[in-house]
Enzyme design. Sequence first.
Site, short mmCIF file in Angstrom:
data_model
loop_
_atom_site.label_atom_id
_atom_site.label_comp_id
_atom_site.label_asym_id
_atom_site.label_seq_id
_atom_site.Cartn_x
_atom_site.Cartn_y
_atom_site.Cartn_z
N ASP A 1 0.85 -1.19 0.00
CA ASP A 1 0.00 0.00 0.00
C ASP A 1 0.89 1.25 0.00
OD1 ASP A 1 -2.16 1.66 -0.04
OD2 ASP A 1 -3.27 0.61 1.52
N GLU B 1 -10.64 7.06 3.27
CA GLU B 1 -9.83 6.51 4.36
C GLU B 1 -9.35 7.60 5.31
OE1 GLU B 1 -6.11 4.89 2.88
OE2 GLU B 1 -6.32 6.07 1.07
C1 BGC Z 1 -5.20 3.00 0.02
C2 BGC Z 1 -5.33 1.96 -1.06
C3 BGC Z 1 -5.15 2.58 -2.43
C4 BGC Z 1 -3.83 3.33 -2.48
C5 BGC Z 1 -3.55 3.98 -3.82
C6 BGC Z 1 -3.97 3.87 -0.16
O1 BGC Z 1 -3.95 4.94 0.72
O2 BGC Z 1 -5.16 2.37 1.28
O3 BGC Z 1 -6.57 1.31 -0.95
O4 BGC Z 1 -5.22 1.58 -3.40
O5 BGC Z 1 -3.84 4.34 -1.49
O6 BGC Z 1 -4.30 5.11 -4.03
#
Ligand code: BGC
Length: 637
Positions: A309, A526
């Site tokens: 990630d 997130e």
């Molecule tokens: C997220 C992932 C995502 C990645 C790329 C991260 O912060 O946890 O789910 O795929 O960013 O954008």
Amino acid sequence: MTFSPLAPFARLAILSTAFVVLCYSALAASPPWLTANDDKIKAIVEKMTLAEKVGQMTQPDSGSVKDLDDITTLALGSMLSGGSSDPESGNKLSDWADFYTERQKRALKSRLGIPLIYGVDAVHGHNNLLGAVVFPHNIGLGCTRNPQLVEEIARITAREVRASGIQWTFAPSVAVPRDIRWGRAYEGFSEDPAVVALLGPAVVRGLQGTDLSGKESVAACAKHFIGDGGTEFKPGGGEGMLDQGDVRVDEATLRAIHLGAYPDAIKAGVATIMPSYSSWNGVKCSGNKQLLTDILKNELGFEGFLISDYNAIDQLVSPETDESAPESNNAAGQVRSADYKKCIEISINAGMDMVMLTDRYKEFITMLQELVEEGKVPMARIDDAVTRILRVKFAMGMMEADPDLWPNKELQPEFGSEAHRKVARQAVAESVVLLKNDNALLPVRKLPRRVHVAGSGADDLGMQCGGWTIGWQGDRGDLTPGGTTILDALKAVAGNTTEVNFTADGSKCEGADLGIVVVGEGPYAEMKGDRYDLALSPEDTAAVAALKAAGLPVVVVVLSGRPMILGDVADQADAILAAWLPGTEGAGVVDVLTGAAPATGKLSFAWPRSMDQVPLGHQRETIENPLYPLGFGLGYE
Ligand code: BGC
């Protein structure tokens, strides 16, 4: 109250899933087409220098690569556009196609001419691009329990993605969210591992097609392995209070709840898997050899590659937040370790094959080479990682392709098309859950003379779409062309015999025959979406009360990324529809309101009465005495 036939099923879900997972994990293995080119790959790997091998393992965010010559000189294997990392020229399909082609051409100029595999978060349609069709987020799709529909959505998403050239999406999330305070709960299909196992592999099949080599296929990425939805609440609360946290359960529980879709996704040939930022009993998944190598690769037979990630490996040793780090698409871009080399060593030795990162990519490349030269990372591990990455590139037919042809021009006319929107509208209708329907108020087959619409979500496309839309955290308002708000859709069916009026606060509703209040949450993704209190806003609650006080029969539509605490609204509303985050096609909600589509959705999460019933807790099958249980959903007679 009518209980759906899924309720007893839900009661058995965890036990049966544990059994299914145990049986399946023995049988799971990537299909043979993924390893079919291993002889050719071996010959290439033998020709590669260490620097070229490490280049393949490096995936910087395009926003961090200021000098495009780096793509050629470092022989980069991949790049991504994170949530808000758009082409500088603009955010239309043509901007993306040009942006992608330019980078790909640079990759082909490197000594071995190995193309980039370019990744984005197309998690509910090609959601970063203006004008793409935005489908419901997974929580809504979970309520459809319809794998054929979910596969079709993923197929359309793949076609819109390939129209821009890109060959890889970081989807599906196969999280099994156990605490709806988590701001990523909506990215998961359900709190029930059986529902996640039903729908996650359907996305893989839809995105990848039968063998990935099609010009409409896109590599999938099951994420985030493992337990991302099972983290404990961090004392003190605040932003990110659950996100990237720790899962404190024994191995049997971890497998029974969170292994969910992985065995079947691997059997379906999922090309990539993303280890989670989160930890299991204090050990970060991104550096856990037992999880990445012993379970995923050896036990489950996963032959594709693992992508870390976003800057996740920086968190393995003494992470710190560095506000002066260059701006990136995501708060994790600012997390830095003072001992980056140790982070790299732990992660690659644990089984990580490719690393997603920002401006540290040159450091990563230098340090990983040093680690190999110092004997701290075995060359065999590097060769394994590169072999896995090349397997996916070969399986996709990328090694022979002409980059000018990669933005699939034949697919461009159907980008954001009516045909795609029609499927999205059907998905919205199937995901809507009818929670309450006193006196059979719904469906309103013929709209009455005057309808009053209110609430924060009635005329807000951005709120319908939620996070991961155009920008990382999403936005309010008309953030993308095309699409229909719920108010627009009501006006469209009203014709000239019905007057539809709108005031967000419900004022001036007197004299109307029907009230429709669209309540809910504003967009988030997130970290920023972790919330301690899931009560409806005072404004939305007041709008419902205003319509009720005026004596109108009131339908409440909830737009949210998780069940919300309805409070008095649960009693005041005559009918309640949970519409989740439906995306651009608000007309699907109106189809259920008017009976143009049947009410068939079943809850993918139990709906609590109060915050006291949150979280679910790992040991409990679901909350006791919820307002509406998992699997609940009324239908029309
Ligand atoms: C997220 C992932 C995502 C990645 C790329 C991260 O912060 O946890 O789910 O795929 O960013 O954008």
